[in-house]
Every structure is written in structure tokens, then in C-alpha cells.
Design an enzyme around this catalytic site. Structure first.
Site, short mmCIF file in Angstrom:
data_model
loop_
_atom_site.label_atom_id
_atom_site.label_comp_id
_atom_site.label_asym_id
_atom_site.label_seq_id
_atom_site.Cartn_x
_atom_site.Cartn_y
_atom_site.Cartn_z
N CYS A 195 2.57 -5.07 6.89
CA CYS A 195 2.33 -4.83 5.47
C CYS A 195 3.50 -4.09 4.83
O CYS A 195 4.37 -3.55 5.52
CB CYS A 195 1.03 -4.06 5.27
SG CYS A 195 -0.45 -5.04 5.64
N HIS B 160 0.83 -1.22 0.00
CA HIS B 160 0.00 0.00 0.00
C HIS B 160 0.86 1.26 0.00
O HIS B 160 2.05 1.25 0.31
CB HIS B 160 -0.97 0.00 1.19
CG HIS B 160 -0.31 0.09 2.54
ND1 HIS B 160 -0.06 1.29 3.16
CD2 HIS B 160 0.13 -0.88 3.39
CE1 HIS B 160 0.50 1.06 4.35
NE2 HIS B 160 0.64 -0.24 4.52
#
Length: 494
Positions: A400, A381
Site C-alpha cells: 500500500c 493511508h
């Protein structure tokens, strides 16, 4: 083990083994087995027979030497560690090697030491890794003392204890500094340049300031780098060839993402990965979709450990950053004004609410989320915290992968997706609305862990073992059983 000194004689007949090679070849074989540490292996694992057995029981000596050679050949070709729990990024393909063929040749060749040399150099970059391993072993043998304390040592400082220790530690591996005049307790420009060289080599911020992180790495046992190279050599064995398919490759400890097709690099960028207490898991998945302007459903651990203190300090500020709080009432999710909650009464071990952050400029996910379905809820992301990409050490996330250039990845991934191009994607981002596009061609994604990289020209670069996975692999190498290949060697020799 004492060196072999045998008279030339006819071997004792034994249909289970090939005849002994000439004495000079036998001597080379024993010497080669004793030098397996050059390949990152421990000779003690292979039960190399003592030379006294050669005179007292030639047949038993021959059998033991064949068994040791076959076991070493197996580990040189297939790796000492055959599998690692929790490491789907670690792959071997024994079928590529043809161990039986190598063992047949080992049993019949007049120069088995040369065959072991060939096997040792079979993995990609083996020669460069072996050369660096020898260099790091030599460095690790030199004496030095740890640098005490964590306070920063700045250029120009005078410290009668720590500056000489810093100079001595760096001189162990920096011949330029070792040959320079000793400035005693003064942190002089010559020492500063040595610090900067060391920081660059170890992937740290190159500022000449010796702070907590630099001191911690300087104080790490030098044998740790030796083990990292041993691990790199072992992991390279029996590696399958790279897929020709376009793929996304993230080397976690190198903080680097690459989009590759065959051997051709299409795109590369820096990334931020999980910090050690929230390590990014290694995985092999497929990237299937892109979400524009994603909201963030905050995992419970993040809510407990990261957001609860911030809600306690200023719930109004959290609202302004797009955070919304929900509770389940009568089986239905209901939104609650965070200013009405007594946050001081919330137990940090159990968080009773669900928190979501709306899409927006301050969203933790930025403007783009790249979806790759997996059981760990890991994805790639965007991020609003762009300043963190200026850091050479980038283990800051909760697991992440944050991207330095999300728009470039978006543009690359949309190739081949019908009806989509960069212009349409930019309109979707500008709309501020949340939407998802499924990719016309999903791409394999591999999150892997390689702390040792061989660059152009054979230069070896070693990154810190941020998750201690190399240390775990080195322990597995020490504890792995000896390969049971003696039977194959006897069969091949018949």
C-alpha cells in the site's frame, strides 16, 4: 554493414516502391538507420540491407531498404513494445499517430532520413532523453572496477583498496572529481563532495557515507542506466495526452504523489511504497471514499511474516498496540487472548488466526485510509512511522501507499462533497470513532512506474529500478518481433 557508394542511375522499374531518392539522400537514409541506437533502438532489429546488394540487385536492395525504413518508422512512432503483461499503467494510443500517413510520406519523400528524424522527436521530452542517452552511453564505455565488500566507507578513512576504486568509479561520470588531485587511499573532502553529488543525483541519503545501498548502486552495470533511458524513450511513444480531469498520480519508483488537473499540479507529497519483495502493483482505479480512524484487518501474509515473530516475543506488547486475535469456532469468529496461545508452535507457513489492529495512534494505517476498490486490496493511508519520510529511498511498505501529508489529501478530495469541509473532517478524526464518507466526486488514481523524469530546463533525473520493471521492459524490447509494415509501405508507395 559497409557504406553505400552508388553511381547515380535510373532506378529499376517496380510499381511496388517509390523511386530511389538521389544518392546523397540514400546515403543519409542508410546512415540514419544505422544510428537508430540514438533513439534507444537496435539497428540489428530492422534487417538493414548490406551495401553489396545495391550493386548486384538494385530492386531487391530498394525493397529491403523500404522495409527496414518502414519497420523503423513504426517503432519510432508506436514504440517497440506494444503491450506489457501486468502493466496497466503502460498505455499507448496508436490512433493519435496515423501510421499509414507517415508511411505514405516515407515512401514518397525525397529525404526519408529527415522524416525519421521528425518521427524520433515526436514523443514528449524526446530531445532531452536522447541527449542523456548519448551521455550515458559514453559514460558506460569507460572502464571501472567494482567496489568489494558492504562495510561502510566513511569520510576520513584510509583504505588502500576500496577508496581508490571508489574514486575511479565516480570519476567515470564526475568530471570535477576526475580533474582533481588524487589523494590515494585517503577518503578526502574532494572525494566526499563527489559522493554527495552522486547520492543526490541517484535519490539516496546525502551523507557522504558509502554504505551497502550506495555500494550496491555504484556496482550496478552502467549499461543499466542506458537501458532505463531506452525504456523511457520507448514508453513515451504514442502516449495519450493527459486527461483534463482532476486525478491522483503516484510514480512508484520516484516515491511521489501528485494531484493534477490538466497540466496544473494542485498537491504533491512524498510517499512510501512497497518493498521489492512486496511490490506495489501498477493499476488504474478510482478513489471513492475516505475512512476516518480505520482499523486494520491484517492480511495473512503480514500476519505470518511480520506479526508472528512479534507475538512470539511479547504478546502483551502486541495487545497494547491494539492487535486482537480471532479464530473461527463452530462457524463463528471468536476473540482469543493472545497471551494464552503457544506462539512457538505456530507454523510460519500457515497462520491459523485472523488478526485485527484497532484504530488508534499506533495503528499501522494511522488516522486516514483512502479507499480505491481493486482486486489487490491496495489503498492510500496515513502512517505513524513518520521518520521513514526522511529517507530518500522509501520502499518499505507491504504494497500500500503511505502518505507524508494525508490531511492535505483529505482536504483536497473533500472539495465538492456535500455537507463536508475541513472542519467537519477534523471533528470526525478527533472523535476516534471509525466512519466513512463517500466522495461527491471520485477521482482516477494511477499507480505507475517511471524511473526517468525530465525536469524544468531539460535536466534528466534517473531513479533506481527498484522492482526491475525497466529491466523486464528492456528484455521485451530485445525480444519483440520486427513490425510487419512492409506491405503498408508498398501500398503507400503505389
Amino acid at each position: 554493414m559497409r557504406p553505400v557508394n552508388l553511381p547515380v542511375s535510373e532506378p529499376v522499374a517496380n510499381p511496388g516502391f517509390a523511386p530511389l531518392p538521389p544518392t546523397d539522400a540514400l546515403l543519409r537514409l542508410v546512415d540514419r538507420l544505422l544510428r537508430l541506437e540514438e533513439d534507444g533502438l537496435d539497428p540489428a532489429h530492422y534487417a538493414i540491407p548490406d551495401s553489396t546488394l545495391a550493386a548486384s540487385d538494385p530492386a531487391a536492395y530498394r525493397a529491403a531498404l523500404h522495409a527496414a525504413s518502414a519497420a523503423a518508422m513504426s517503432d519510432l512512432l508506436l514504440g517497440r513494445v506494444r503491450s506489457m503483461p501486468g502493466r496497466p499503467d503502460f498505455r499507448r494510443d496508436p490512433a493519435l499517430i496515423g501510421l499509414d500517413t507517415w508511411l505514405m510520406e516515407l515512401a514518397t519523400t525525397p529525404d526519408p532520413a529527415a522524416l525519421l528524424d521528425r518521427a524520433a522527436l515526436l514523443p514528449r521530452n524526446a530531445a532531452a532523453l536522447k541527449a542523456e542517452l548519448a551521455r550515458q552511453r559514453q559514460i558506460a564505455s569507460r572502464p571501472w572496477s567494482p567496489i568489494p565488500g558492504e562495510s561502510t566507507i566513511d569520510p576520513g578513512m584510509v583504505d588502500s583498496l576500496r577508496v581508490p576504486l571508489l574514486r575511479a568509479r565516480l570519476a567515470v561520470e564526475d568530471p570535477v572529481l576526475a580533474a582533481a588531485p588524487d589523494a590515494g587511499s585517503l577518503y578526502d573532502p574532494v572525494l566526499e563532495e563527489a559522493v554527495r553529488r552522486w547520492q543526490a543525483m541517484n535519490g539516496l541519503q546525502v551523507d557522504g557515507r558509502v554504505g551497502r545501498i550506495t555500494i550496491g548502486l555504484l556496482n550496478r552495470p552502467l549499461t543499466a542506466r542506458v537501458d532505463q533511458l531506452r525504456v523511457a524513450l520507448d514508453m513515451a511513444r504514442a502516449q495519450p495526452p493527459a486527461s483534463a480531469e482532476r486525478r491522483v498520480d503516484v510514480n512508484v519508483p520516484d516515491y511521489r504523489l501528485r494531484v493534477v488537473e490538466g497540466e496544473r499540479e494542485i498537491l504533491a507529497m512524498d510517499v512510501i511504497v512497497g518493498r521489492p519483495d512486496r511490490a506495489t502493483p501498477m493499476m488504474a482505479v478510482r478513489l471513492t471514499a475516505i475512512q476516518f480512524n480505520p482499523p486494520w484487518g491484517v492480511p495473512e501474509r503480514n500476519a505470518r511474516e511480520d506479526l508472528l515473530p512479534r507475538f512470539r516475543r511479547d504478546p502483551q506488547a502486541m495487545m497494547e498496540r491494539g492487535f486482537r486475535v480471532f479464530s473461527v469456532v463452530g462457524g463463528e469468529r471468536m476473540e482469543i487472548d493472545p497471551r494464552t496461545i503457544d506462539w512457538s508452535s505456530i507454523n510460519g507457513r500457515r497462520f491459523p488466526y485472523f488478526v485485527r489492529q484497532d484504530a488508534g495512534d499506533s495503528s499501522a494505517l494511522g488516522r486516514l485510509k483512502f479507499i480505491m476498490p481493486n482486486n489487490e486490496d491496495i489503498f492510500l493511508h496515513d502512517t505513524p512511522d513518520r521518520h521513514l519520510f526522511r529517507r530518500p529511498d522509501r520502499a518499505f511498505s507491504s504494497g500500500c501507499i503511505r502518505l507524508a501529508e494525508p490531511n492535505a489529501l483529505m482536504s483536497t478530495l473533500l472539495e465538492g462533497t456535500a455537507g463536508w469541509n475541513l472542519s467537519r473532517a477534523e471533528r470526525a478524526l478527533a472523535s476516534r470513532g471509525t466512519s466513512v464518507v463517500s466522495l461527491g466526486r471520485s477521482l482516477p488514481v494511477r499507480l505507475h512506474y517511471n524511473t526517468v523524469m525530465v525536469e524544468a530546463g531539460g535536466r534528466v533525473r534517473i531513479r533506481p529500478d527498484i522492482y526491475r520493471l525497466d529491466a523486464a521492459y528492456a528484455r521485451a524490447m530485445a525480444n519483440a518481433p520486427r513490425p510487419q509494415v512492409a506491405g503498408l509501405a508498398r501500398q503507400a508507395a503505389r
